[in-house]
Design an enzyme around this catalytic site. Structure first.
Site, PDB file in Angstrom:
ATOM      1  N   GLY A  47       4.023  -0.138  -5.881  1.00 29.30           N
ATOM      2  CA  GLY A  47       2.859   0.716  -5.708  1.00 29.30           C
ATOM      3  C   GLY A  47       3.100   2.172  -5.371  1.00 29.30           C
ATOM      4  O   GLY A  47       2.274   3.023  -5.673  1.00 29.30           O
ATOM      5  N   GLU A 102       4.740   4.613   1.319  1.00 28.44           N
ATOM      6  CA  GLU A 102       3.925   3.478   0.898  1.00 28.44           C
ATOM      7  C   GLU A 102       2.656   3.943   0.202  1.00 28.44           C
ATOM      8  O   GLU A 102       2.161   5.041   0.465  1.00 28.44           O
ATOM      9  CB  GLU A 102       3.529   2.632   2.125  1.00 28.44           C
ATOM     10  CG  GLU A 102       4.207   1.285   2.220  1.00 28.44           C
ATOM     11  CD  GLU A 102       3.784   0.280   1.139  1.00 28.44           C
ATOM     12  OE1 GLU A 102       3.438   0.674   0.005  1.00 28.44           O
ATOM     13  OE2 GLU A 102       3.804  -0.917   1.437  1.00 28.44           O
ATOM     14  N   ASP A 103       2.142   3.103  -0.672  1.00 29.41           N
ATOM     15  CA  ASP A 103       0.857   3.399  -1.298  1.00 29.41           C
ATOM     16  C   ASP A 103      -0.292   3.169  -0.322  1.00 29.41           C
ATOM     17  O   ASP A 103      -1.172   3.989  -0.167  1.00 29.41           O
ATOM     18  CB  ASP A 103       0.665   2.575  -2.588  1.00 29.41           C
ATOM     19  CG  ASP A 103       0.937   1.081  -2.383  1.00 29.41           C
ATOM     20  OD1 ASP A 103       1.283   0.642  -1.258  1.00 29.41           O
ATOM     21  OD2 ASP A 103       0.822   0.338  -3.373  1.00 29.41           O
ATOM     22  N   ASP A 106      -2.579  -1.953   4.716  1.00 24.28           N
ATOM     23  CA  ASP A 106      -3.805  -2.741   4.759  1.00 24.28           C
ATOM     24  C   ASP A 106      -3.780  -3.560   6.054  1.00 24.28           C
ATOM     25  O   ASP A 106      -4.168  -3.068   7.106  1.00 24.28           O
ATOM     26  CB  ASP A 106      -3.798  -3.602   3.486  1.00 24.28           C
ATOM     27  CG  ASP A 106      -5.057  -4.399   3.266  1.00 24.28           C
ATOM     28  OD1 ASP A 106      -6.114  -3.992   3.761  1.00 24.28           O
ATOM     29  OD2 ASP A 106      -5.000  -5.437   2.574  1.00 24.28           O
ATOM     30  N   THR A 107      -3.251  -4.772   6.041  1.00 20.80           N
ATOM     31  CA  THR A 107      -3.126  -5.546   7.281  1.00 20.80           C
ATOM     32  C   THR A 107      -1.993  -5.007   8.155  1.00 20.80           C
ATOM     33  O   THR A 107      -1.961  -5.253   9.355  1.00 20.80           O
ATOM     34  CB  THR A 107      -2.818  -7.032   6.990  1.00 20.80           C
ATOM     35  OG1 THR A 107      -1.555  -7.108   6.321  1.00 20.80           O
ATOM     36  CG2 THR A 107      -3.906  -7.656   6.138  1.00 20.80           C
ATOM     37  N   GLY A 108      -1.036  -4.306   7.537  1.00 17.66           N
ATOM     38  CA  GLY A 108       0.120  -3.794   8.260  1.00 17.66           C
ATOM     39  C   GLY A 108       1.293  -4.768   8.280  1.00 17.66           C
ATOM     40  O   GLY A 108       2.380  -4.426   8.758  1.00 17.66           O
ATOM     41  N   LYS A 134      -6.212   1.434   5.487  1.00 20.46           N
ATOM     42  CA  LYS A 134      -7.491   0.722   5.665  1.00 20.46           C
ATOM     43  C   LYS A 134      -7.544   0.217   7.102  1.00 20.46           C
ATOM     44  O   LYS A 134      -7.190  -0.930   7.369  1.00 20.46           O
ATOM     45  CB  LYS A 134      -7.526  -0.509   4.755  1.00 20.46           C
ATOM     46  CG  LYS A 134      -7.947  -0.279   3.332  1.00 20.46           C
ATOM     47  CD  LYS A 134      -8.115  -1.643   2.653  1.00 20.46           C
ATOM     48  CE  LYS A 134      -7.933  -1.540   1.164  1.00 20.46           C
ATOM     49  NZ  LYS A 134      -7.811  -2.872   0.527  1.00 20.46           N
ATOM     50  N   PHE A 155     -11.094  -2.938  -2.181  1.00 22.75           N
ATOM     51  CA  PHE A 155      -9.870  -3.083  -2.960  1.00 22.75           C
ATOM     52  C   PHE A 155      -9.783  -1.915  -3.943  1.00 22.75           C
ATOM     53  O   PHE A 155     -10.632  -1.758  -4.818  1.00 22.75           O
ATOM     54  CB  PHE A 155      -9.844  -4.417  -3.709  1.00 22.75           C
ATOM     55  CG  PHE A 155      -8.489  -4.697  -4.314  1.00 22.75           C
ATOM     56  CD1 PHE A 155      -7.465  -5.217  -3.520  1.00 22.75           C
ATOM     57  CD2 PHE A 155      -8.235  -4.423  -5.640  1.00 22.75           C
ATOM     58  CE1 PHE A 155      -6.208  -5.461  -4.067  1.00 22.75           C
ATOM     59  CE2 PHE A 155      -6.976  -4.659  -6.200  1.00 22.75           C
ATOM     60  CZ  PHE A 155      -5.963  -5.176  -5.406  1.00 22.75           C
ATOM     61  N   ARG A 168      -2.003   0.871 -12.824  1.00 19.63           N
ATOM     62  CA  ARG A 168      -1.237   1.735 -11.930  1.00 19.63           C
ATOM     63  C   ARG A 168      -1.214   3.167 -12.465  1.00 19.63           C
ATOM     64  O   ARG A 168      -0.970   4.114 -11.740  1.00 19.63           O
ATOM     65  CB  ARG A 168       0.209   1.226 -11.810  1.00 19.63           C
ATOM     66  CG  ARG A 168       0.340  -0.129 -11.130  1.00 19.63           C
ATOM     67  CD  ARG A 168       1.805  -0.450 -10.883  1.00 19.63           C
ATOM     68  NE  ARG A 168       2.042  -1.848 -10.572  1.00 19.63           N
ATOM     69  CZ  ARG A 168       1.968  -2.390  -9.354  1.00 19.63           C
ATOM     70  NH1 ARG A 168       1.666  -1.627  -8.320  1.00 19.63           N
ATOM     71  NH2 ARG A 168       2.207  -3.667  -9.160  1.00 19.63           N
TER      72      ARG A 168
HETATM   73  P1  IMP Z   1      -0.450  -5.262   3.916  1.00 15.95           P
HETATM   74  O1  IMP Z   1       0.806  -6.028   4.176  1.00 15.95           O
HETATM   75  O2  IMP Z   1      -1.672  -6.130   4.062  1.00 15.95           O
HETATM   76  O3  IMP Z   1      -0.565  -3.981   4.744  1.00 15.95           O
HETATM   77  O4  IMP Z   1      -0.486  -4.899   2.398  1.00 15.95           O
HETATM   78  C1  IMP Z   1       0.308  -3.961   1.876  1.00 15.95           C
HETATM   79  C2  IMP Z   1       0.434  -4.095   0.378  1.00 15.95           C
HETATM   80  O5  IMP Z   1      -0.632  -4.828  -0.233  1.00 15.95           O
HETATM   81  C3  IMP Z   1       0.365  -2.719  -0.226  1.00 15.95           C
HETATM   82  O6  IMP Z   1       1.608  -2.109  -0.261  1.00 15.95           O
HETATM   83  C4  IMP Z   1      -0.206  -3.000  -1.599  1.00 15.95           C
HETATM   84  O7  IMP Z   1       0.857  -3.309  -2.471  1.00 15.95           O
HETATM   85  C5  IMP Z   1      -1.089  -4.209  -1.423  1.00 15.95           C
HETATM   86  N1  IMP Z   1      -2.512  -3.791  -1.251  1.00 15.95           N
HETATM   87  C6  IMP Z   1      -3.221  -3.777  -0.116  1.00 15.95           C
HETATM   88  N2  IMP Z   1      -4.479  -3.339  -0.318  1.00 15.95           N
HETATM   89  C7  IMP Z   1      -4.554  -3.045  -1.629  1.00 15.95           C
HETATM   90  C8  IMP Z   1      -5.607  -2.497  -2.455  1.00 15.95           C
HETATM   91  O8  IMP Z   1      -6.731  -2.177  -2.029  1.00 15.95           O
HETATM   92  N3  IMP Z   1      -5.292  -2.326  -3.761  1.00 15.95           N
HETATM   93  C9  IMP Z   1      -4.071  -2.646  -4.279  1.00 15.95           C
HETATM   94  N4  IMP Z   1      -3.058  -3.138  -3.553  1.00 15.95           N
HETATM   95  C10 IMP Z   1      -3.290  -3.332  -2.230  1.00 15.95           C
HETATM   96 MG    MG Z   2       2.867  -1.490  -1.482  1.00 14.60          MG
END
Ligand code: IMP
Ligand code: MG
Length: 185
Positions: A47, A102-103, A106-108, A134, A155, A168
């Site tokens: 990403g 990072e792109d 989200d949850t971290g 987020k 999303f 992408r």
């Molecule tokens: P986390 O571990 O939940 O913080 O998620 C991180 C990864 O989930 C990011 O690096 C993205 O690759 C993917 N991700 C989370 N939210 C989105 C979204 O809204 N669109 C696309 N990919 C996402």
């Molecule tokens: Mg990512």
């Protein structure tokens, strides 16, 4: 007609807003790291590749660039909580100032895992630069040093972020407001 259906995608952050914010982030990073030694940008695949390409050119320092492949999502929009290393760094980061690029956080969970992993490699320092955050979905606390935009719990796709492996290459950050995939089968 573009390769996607414009009626199905709502633009959340347009190209000029992305450009302007990334210029600012690049200038901040330049000021923070000038004269501090070896800096390496570590992009999280897949990403971050678009963001990293633009961010690197907004930084006025001779940075190194490497990539780490991590996967936490599969094809679903829900995090599994399980993080898998799909590709490792090509160079050691010992003694270097690492900036994780990072792109989106989200949850971290992905970033938490990554910071623990990098910490064992004895870098001089580790900071995080994420284009999107987020905050509503945070499940673990992770330090975010540079954040491009805080976004609502939606999303998002484009500018590196995928929808089922595609889109992408959209030049902006958008939201799919249609029923199915926003492209012609
Ligand atoms: P986390 O571990 O939940 O913080 O998620 C991180 C990864 O989930 C990011 O690096 C993205 O690759 C993917 N991700 C989370 N939210 C989105 C979204 O809204 N669109 C696309 N990919 C996402
Ligand atoms: Mg990512």
């Amino acid at each position: 007609m573009p390769f996607y259906d414009p009626k199905q995608i709502e633009i959340l952050i347009d190209q000029s807003a992305l450009e302007a914010r990334i210029e600012t982030l690049g200038a901040e990073i330049t000021a923070d790291y000038r004269g501090h030694g070896d800096v390496v940008l570590v992009g999280v695949l897949k990403g971050s590749f678009v963001f990293l390409a633009d961010l690197a050119r907004a930084i006025d320092l001779p940075v190194g660039i490497d990539f780490l492949g991590l996967s936490s999502y599969g094809n679903s929009e829900q995090t599994s909580g399980v993080v898998q290393v799909t590709q490792d760094l090509t160079q050691p980061v010992a003694g270097k100032h690492v900036i994780v690029v990072e792109d989106i956080v989200d949850t971290g969970l992905t970033m938490k895992y990554l910071l623990e992993n990098l910490g064992t490699r004895h870098p001089a320092s580790v900071k995080v630069c994420t284009l999107l955050h987020k905050p509503a979905r945070a499940r673990v606390e992770v330090p975010l040093d540079y954040v491009g935009f805080e976004i609502p719990d939606q999303f998002v796709i484009g500018y590196g972020l995928d929808y089922m492996g595609r889109l992408r290459n959209l030049p902006f950050i958008g939201v799919n407001v249609g029923e199915g995939p926003p492209w012609e089968a």
